[in-house]
Motif scaffolding. Structure first.
Motif, PDB file in Angstrom:
ATOM      1  N   GLU A   1       0.829  -1.205   0.000  1.00 31.18           N
ATOM      2  CA  GLU A   1       0.000   0.000   0.000  1.00 31.18           C
ATOM      3  C   GLU A   1       0.863   1.255   0.000  1.00 31.18           C
ATOM      4  OE1 GLU A   1      -2.503  -0.444   3.380  1.00 31.18           O
ATOM      5  OE2 GLU A   1      -3.772  -1.988   2.459  1.00 31.18           O
ATOM      6  N   MET A   2       1.941   1.244   0.812  1.00 31.19           N
ATOM      7  CA  MET A   2       2.826   2.414   0.868  1.00 31.19           C
ATOM      8  C   MET A   2       3.549   2.631  -0.454  1.00 31.19           C
ATOM      9  SD  MET A   2       4.464   2.274   4.708  1.00 31.19           S
ATOM     10  CE  MET A   2       5.423   3.774   4.417  1.00 31.19           C
ATOM     11  N   TYR A   3       3.832   1.539  -1.167  1.00 35.37           N
ATOM     12  CA  TYR A   3       4.493   1.675  -2.458  1.00 35.37           C
ATOM     13  C   TYR A   3       3.671   2.567  -3.387  1.00 35.37           C
ATOM     14  CZ  TYR A   3       6.300   0.598  -7.071  1.00 35.37           C
ATOM     15  OH  TYR A   3       6.809   0.719  -8.339  1.00 35.37           O
ATOM     16  N   TYR A   4       2.379   2.354  -3.429  1.00 28.84           N
ATOM     17  CA  TYR A   4       1.537   3.153  -4.318  1.00 28.84           C
ATOM     18  C   TYR A   4       1.188   4.520  -3.734  1.00 28.84           C
ATOM     19  CZ  TYR A   4       1.037  -0.136  -8.066  1.00 28.84           C
ATOM     20  OH  TYR A   4       1.315  -0.936  -9.156  1.00 28.84           O
ATOM     21  N   ASP A   5       1.140   4.608  -2.417  1.00 31.92           N
ATOM     22  CA  ASP A   5       0.829   5.905  -1.796  1.00 31.92           C
ATOM     23  C   ASP A   5       1.997   6.876  -1.884  1.00 31.92           C
ATOM     24  OD1 ASP A   5      -1.686   5.050  -1.145  1.00 31.92           O
ATOM     25  OD2 ASP A   5      -1.190   4.515   0.923  1.00 31.92           O
ATOM     26  N   GLU A   6       3.221   6.367  -1.767  1.00 33.09           N
ATOM     27  CA  GLU A   6       4.393   7.241  -1.645  1.00 33.09           C
ATOM     28  C   GLU A   6       5.296   7.249  -2.873  1.00 33.09           C
ATOM     29  OE1 GLU A   6       6.424   7.007   2.024  1.00 33.09           O
ATOM     30  OE2 GLU A   6       4.597   6.758   3.212  1.00 33.09           O
ATOM     31  N   ALA A   7       5.086   6.342  -3.808  1.00 32.84           N
ATOM     32  CA  ALA A   7       5.866   6.303  -5.053  1.00 32.84           C
ATOM     33  C   ALA A   7       7.375   6.419  -4.801  1.00 32.84           C
ATOM     34  CB  ALA A   7       5.410   7.415  -5.994  1.00 32.84           C
ATOM     35  N   PRO A   8       7.956   5.443  -4.097  1.00 35.79           N
ATOM     36  CA  PRO A   8       9.395   5.497  -3.813  1.00 35.79           C
ATOM     37  C   PRO A   8      10.226   5.294  -5.069  1.00 35.79           C
ATOM     38  CG  PRO A   8       8.533   3.360  -3.202  1.00 35.79           C
ATOM     39  CD  PRO A   8       7.346   4.199  -3.578  1.00 35.79           C
ATOM     40  N   ASP A   9      11.501   5.675  -4.964  1.00 36.94           N
ATOM     41  CA  ASP A   9      12.435   5.491  -6.064  1.00 36.94           C
ATOM     42  C   ASP A   9      13.198   4.177  -5.944  1.00 36.94           C
ATOM     43  OD1 ASP A   9      11.976   8.194  -7.101  1.00 36.94           O
ATOM     44  OD2 ASP A   9      13.052   8.849  -5.311  1.00 36.94           O
ATOM     45  N   PHE A  10      13.114   3.557  -4.759  1.00 33.02           N
ATOM     46  CA  PHE A  10      13.895   2.352  -4.485  1.00 33.02           C
ATOM     47  C   PHE A  10      13.184   1.568  -3.391  1.00 33.02           C
ATOM     48  CE2 PHE A  10      17.257  -0.433  -3.219  1.00 33.02           C
ATOM     49  CZ  PHE A  10      18.168  -0.487  -4.270  1.00 33.02           C
ATOM     50  N   VAL A  11      13.203   0.228  -3.485  1.00 31.81           N
ATOM     51  CA  VAL A  11      12.558  -0.614  -2.476  1.00 31.81           C
ATOM     52  C   VAL A  11      13.556  -1.627  -1.924  1.00 31.81           C
ATOM     53  CG1 VAL A  11      10.757  -2.325  -1.996  1.00 31.81           C
ATOM     54  CG2 VAL A  11      10.283  -0.395  -3.533  1.00 31.81           C
ATOM     55  N   ILE A  12      13.665  -1.672  -0.600  1.00 35.19           N
ATOM     56  CA  ILE A  12      14.412  -2.730   0.087  1.00 35.19           C
ATOM     57  C   ILE A  12      13.360  -3.673   0.648  1.00 35.19           C
ATOM     58  CG2 ILE A  12      15.993  -3.304   1.965  1.00 35.19           C
ATOM     59  CD1 ILE A  12      17.228  -0.539   1.673  1.00 35.19           C
ATOM     60  N   LEU A  13      13.387  -4.923   0.215  1.00 37.40           N
ATOM     61  CA  LEU A  13      12.274  -5.835   0.465  1.00 37.40           C
ATOM     62  C   LEU A  13      12.742  -7.146   1.092  1.00 37.40           C
ATOM     63  CD1 LEU A  13       9.267  -6.659   0.002  1.00 37.40           C
ATOM     64  CD2 LEU A  13       9.941  -7.354  -2.309  1.00 37.40           C
ATOM     65  N   ASP A  14      12.222  -7.434   2.290  1.00 35.61           N
ATOM     66  CA  ASP A  14      12.509  -8.708   2.937  1.00 35.61           C
ATOM     67  C   ASP A  14      11.638  -9.798   2.314  1.00 35.61           C
ATOM     68  OD1 ASP A  14      13.626 -10.487   4.770  1.00 35.61           O
ATOM     69  OD2 ASP A  14      12.057 -10.124   6.254  1.00 35.61           O
ATOM     70  N   ILE A  15      12.118 -11.028   2.312  1.00 37.61           N
ATOM     71  CA  ILE A  15      11.333 -12.134   1.753  1.00 37.61           C
ATOM     72  C   ILE A  15      10.289 -12.626   2.742  1.00 37.61           C
ATOM     73  CG2 ILE A  15      11.420 -14.534   0.983  1.00 37.61           C
ATOM     74  CD1 ILE A  15      14.082 -13.941  -0.333  1.00 37.61           C
ATOM     75  N   MET A  16      10.724 -12.894   3.979  1.00 38.05           N
ATOM     76  CA  MET A  16       9.827 -13.463   4.982  1.00 38.05           C
ATOM     77  C   MET A  16       9.067 -12.340   5.693  1.00 38.05           C
ATOM     78  SD  MET A  16      10.395 -16.583   4.420  1.00 38.05           S
ATOM     79  CE  MET A  16       9.486 -17.347   5.767  1.00 38.05           C
ATOM     80  N   LEU A  17       7.838 -12.105   5.253  1.00 35.90           N
ATOM     81  CA  LEU A  17       7.017 -11.018   5.804  1.00 35.90           C
ATOM     82  C   LEU A  17       5.644 -11.556   6.194  1.00 35.90           C
ATOM     83  CD1 LEU A  17       7.719  -8.250   3.138  1.00 35.90           C
ATOM     84  CD2 LEU A  17       8.466  -8.165   5.525  1.00 35.90           C
ATOM     85  N   PRO A  18       5.028 -10.970   7.228  1.00 39.90           N
ATOM     86  CA  PRO A  18       3.643 -11.350   7.553  1.00 39.90           C
ATOM     87  C   PRO A  18       2.655 -10.753   6.560  1.00 39.90           C
ATOM     88  CG  PRO A  18       4.441  -9.664   9.065  1.00 39.90           C
ATOM     89  CD  PRO A  18       5.613 -10.054   8.215  1.00 39.90           C
TER      90      PRO A  18
END
Length: 232
Positions: free
Chosen positions: A42-59
């Motif tokens: 949801e934050m990805y679309y709300d804030e339109a970041p330039d870069f994402v650091i993404l963990d694999i194991m997430l709830p």
């Protein structure tokens, strides 16, 4: 950097998130954080970041699913995946889903920053110098991050587009896997050169070929080239 890069960290471990935020802010990045996959999406679309650091194991929504959803966005924002596992399966799966790089926990924050900066150099270098390339039924425009195949848009992750552009720009020249890694990922890349095979396979699946005009060709025992028949 002339303009602050907005980074979204999607990581459920507050210690890791806070540590990354501390180092990234010191380097001049703007940071937002989410602690589960659903909130991160949801934050990805709300804030339109330039870069994402993404963990694999997430709830709620794991990193694979988040990566898959982000890659449906035409902006093709760079993704650096974090994993607690070192198996090649996780690494290859992340690359197949469109991640630009991966880091195995535990890691040094400075390594994250170095890899981020390398990715940013690769995904948006020479924007004002690079030109569109035109071939039979295909146009590659890296400034607009656009690939047209038979006048239809084909979405490629940033790494795949960079790789295709590089090979097409140096048409008919053969490159080894290591040369391609050095040119696209950078000399500080410590991953497996088989990364190239994964990306080439995905590019071929999306664009096919237009022989006898052009094709992405494997040179057995050597590497790859973008072969163009200048005599047609």
């Amino acid at each position: 950097m002339t303009e602050a890069v907005k980074v979204l960290i999607i990581e459920d471990d507050p210690f890791i998130s806070d540590l990354l935020e501390l180092y990234l802010v010191q380097e001049g990045f703007l940071v937002s954080m989410a602690y589960d996959g659903e909130a991160g999406w949801e934050m990805y679309y709300d804030e339109a970041p330039d870069f994402v650091i993404l963990d694999i194991m997430l709830p709620k929504m794991d990193g694979w699913e988040v990566c898959r959803e982000i890659r449906r966005d035409e902006r093709q924002v760079p993704i650096l995946m974090l994993t607690g596992k070192g198996e090649s399966y996780d690494k290859i799966k992340g690359l197949q889903l469109g991640a630009d790089d991966y880091v195995v926990k535990p890691f040094e924050p400075k390594e994250i920053i170095a890899r981020m900066q390398a990715i940013l150099r690769r995904t948006s270098p020479y924007k004002h110098e690079r030109k569109s390339l035109y071939f039979e039924n295909m146009q590659i425009d890296v400034q607009q991050h656009q690939l047209l195949r038979k006048n239809e848009s084909v979405i490629l992750p940033s790494k795949e587009l960079e790789l295709l552009y590089f090979l097409a720009l140096e048409k008919n020249q053969v490159f080894t896997r290591q040369q391609l890694v050095d040119s696209i990922w950078g000399y500080d890349y410590e991953g497996d050169v088989r990364t190239i095979d994964v990306h080439i396979k995905r590019i071929r699946e999306k664009i096919g070929d237009e022989w006898p005009y052009w094709k992405l060709k494997t040179i057995r025992g050597v590497g790859y080239k973008f072969e163009v028949n200048d005599h047609v």
